[in-house]
Scaffold this motif. Sequence first.
Motif, short mmCIF file in Angstrom:
data_model
loop_
_atom_site.label_atom_id
_atom_site.label_comp_id
_atom_site.label_asym_id
_atom_site.label_seq_id
_atom_site.Cartn_x
_atom_site.Cartn_y
_atom_site.Cartn_z
N GLU A 74 0.74 -1.04 0.07
CA GLU A 74 0.01 0.10 -0.01
C GLU A 74 0.90 1.21 -0.04
OE1 GLU A 74 -2.55 -0.51 3.22
OE2 GLU A 74 -3.94 -2.27 2.46
N ILE A 75 1.84 1.16 0.78
CA ILE A 75 2.76 2.70 0.85
C ILE A 75 3.47 2.44 -0.62
CG2 ILE A 75 4.80 2.99 2.04
CD1 ILE A 75 4.22 1.76 4.43
N PHE A 76 3.91 1.85 -1.17
CA PHE A 76 4.17 1.37 -2.24
C PHE A 76 3.71 2.49 -2.94
CE2 PHE A 76 5.45 -0.03 -6.56
CZ PHE A 76 6.54 -0.13 -6.91
N GLN A 77 2.15 1.73 -3.35
CA GLN A 77 1.02 2.57 -4.46
C GLN A 77 1.31 4.02 -4.24
OE1 GLN A 77 -1.20 -0.79 -3.74
NE2 GLN A 77 -1.30 -1.72 -5.67
N ASP A 78 1.24 4.27 -2.89
CA ASP A 78 1.07 6.03 -2.89
C ASP A 78 1.98 6.41 -2.96
OD1 ASP A 78 -1.58 4.69 -0.96
OD2 ASP A 78 -0.84 4.98 0.62
N LEU A 79 3.23 5.64 -3.18
CA LEU A 79 4.42 6.48 -3.47
C LEU A 79 4.33 7.34 -4.89
CD1 LEU A 79 7.14 5.15 -1.10
CD2 LEU A 79 6.23 7.36 -0.62
N CYS A 82 2.06 9.27 -6.14
CA CYS A 82 1.88 10.66 -5.38
C CYS A 82 3.46 11.14 -6.11
CB CYS A 82 2.94 10.64 -4.38
SG CYS A 82 3.55 12.56 -3.87
N ALA A 83 3.91 10.36 -7.22
CA ALA A 83 5.57 10.60 -8.01
C ALA A 83 4.87 10.77 -9.23
CB ALA A 83 6.60 9.49 -8.18
N ALA A 84 3.69 10.18 -9.89
CA ALA A 84 2.47 10.69 -10.86
C ALA A 84 1.84 11.80 -11.05
CB ALA A 84 1.75 9.21 -11.26
N ARG A 92 7.68 17.31 -13.83
CA ARG A 92 9.20 16.72 -13.18
C ARG A 92 9.60 15.12 -12.75
NH1 ARG A 92 9.43 22.33 -10.93
NH2 ARG A 92 9.32 21.59 -9.43
N TYR A 93 10.04 15.05 -12.71
CA TYR A 93 10.17 13.15 -11.62
C TYR A 93 10.46 13.51 -10.70
CZ TYR A 93 9.29 10.86 -16.06
OH TYR A 93 8.33 10.56 -16.94
N LEU A 94 10.50 13.23 -9.43
CA LEU A 94 10.97 13.24 -8.02
C LEU A 94 12.04 12.48 -8.28
CD1 LEU A 94 7.16 12.33 -5.69
CD2 LEU A 94 8.16 14.69 -5.81
N ILE A 157 17.99 -5.50 -11.42
CA ILE A 157 18.10 -4.25 -12.71
C ILE A 157 16.39 -4.45 -12.41
CG2 ILE A 157 17.97 -3.35 -14.64
CD1 ILE A 157 20.58 -5.27 -15.26
N VAL A 158 15.77 -3.31 -12.12
CA VAL A 158 14.43 -2.31 -12.23
C VAL A 158 13.99 -1.73 -13.39
CG1 VAL A 158 12.43 -1.48 -10.25
CG2 VAL A 158 14.08 -3.38 -9.42
N ARG A 159 13.04 -1.30 -13.78
CA ARG A 159 12.82 -0.61 -15.00
C ARG A 159 11.69 0.39 -14.68
NH1 ARG A 159 14.70 3.29 -18.15
NH2 ARG A 159 13.11 3.01 -20.23
N ILE A 160 11.80 1.93 -13.79
CA ILE A 160 10.21 2.21 -13.87
C ILE A 160 9.77 2.95 -14.96
CG2 ILE A 160 9.04 3.91 -12.70
CD1 ILE A 160 11.20 3.55 -10.26
N ASP A 161 8.78 2.85 -15.95
CA ASP A 161 8.83 3.15 -17.88
C ASP A 161 7.80 4.31 -16.81
OD1 ASP A 161 5.61 3.23 -17.61
OD2 ASP A 161 6.46 1.03 -18.54
N ARG A 162 7.63 5.55 -18.39
CA ARG A 162 7.05 6.89 -18.01
C ARG A 162 5.33 6.78 -17.63
NH1 ARG A 162 10.20 10.87 -20.73
NH2 ARG A 162 11.22 10.63 -21.45
N ASP A 163 4.83 5.57 -17.77
CA ASP A 163 3.67 5.59 -16.61
C ASP A 163 4.35 5.05 -15.40
OD1 ASP A 163 2.61 6.05 -19.38
OD2 ASP A 163 2.65 4.08 -20.50
N PHE A 164 5.01 4.70 -15.33
CA PHE A 164 5.05 4.52 -13.97
C PHE A 164 4.91 2.99 -13.37
CE2 PHE A 164 4.79 9.13 -13.38
CZ PHE A 164 5.76 9.07 -12.56
N GLN A 165 4.76 2.34 -15.02
CA GLN A 165 4.67 0.73 -14.83
C GLN A 165 6.57 0.25 -14.98
OE1 GLN A 165 1.99 -1.26 -15.15
NE2 GLN A 165 1.10 1.37 -15.04
#
Length: 189
Positions: A74-79, A82-84, A92-94, A157-165
């Motif tokens: 839940e915390i992860f999803q909230d963060l 929030c970033a999105a 701008r990205y956090l 390796i963790v990739r975060i894309d522009r859609d926060f996936q």
Amino acid sequence: MSDWDFLHDMRDCGYSAEDIADAAACGYAPWQAKYIDREWAEAQLEGEPEEDAASVQPVRSREGFPFSILKQTEIFQDLVDCAARHFENTGRYLQVWGELGEIYAEIKFGLRRHATHAPGSDGTIDGKRVEVKTISPEKASDHVLVKSQGNFEKLLIVRIDRDFQFQGKLIDRGELSGGTGKYLKGRLG
């Protein structure tokens, strides 16, 4: 649908916190288990050496390791939300990529993190020391560099894309290129 929505579904169905934590650790809900053939899974493990508990160096988890993987999710999803929202509002990205990558690793891969700023690796997965490197949406490349002097057995390796996936790949240290230099190179693709 998020990769972790089944955890909320389990809570809504009345599953215990322990059952939910078990499901998060294995990556699927109990009702999905019927699609996993036990004989096939056992055949895949045939001939693999069993882990010897005495040969695995215990690494103490940091204080504050999540008591509840459901709450951590839940915390992860909230963060992420929030970033999105911040990006939508400011363009701008956090700069929270490393922490998001490590929380994702805790939830999706079972990473048990070391104390903050522990040298050599970020934590362990299945008793193996793991270094986590996160690729932000700002980066076009799917390559990461990691110091060859690091005390790790696997690279996540963790990739975060522009859609926060999020996408992750766990690589054995021996599969990394650049073995004789100061850095080792890993690739998500």
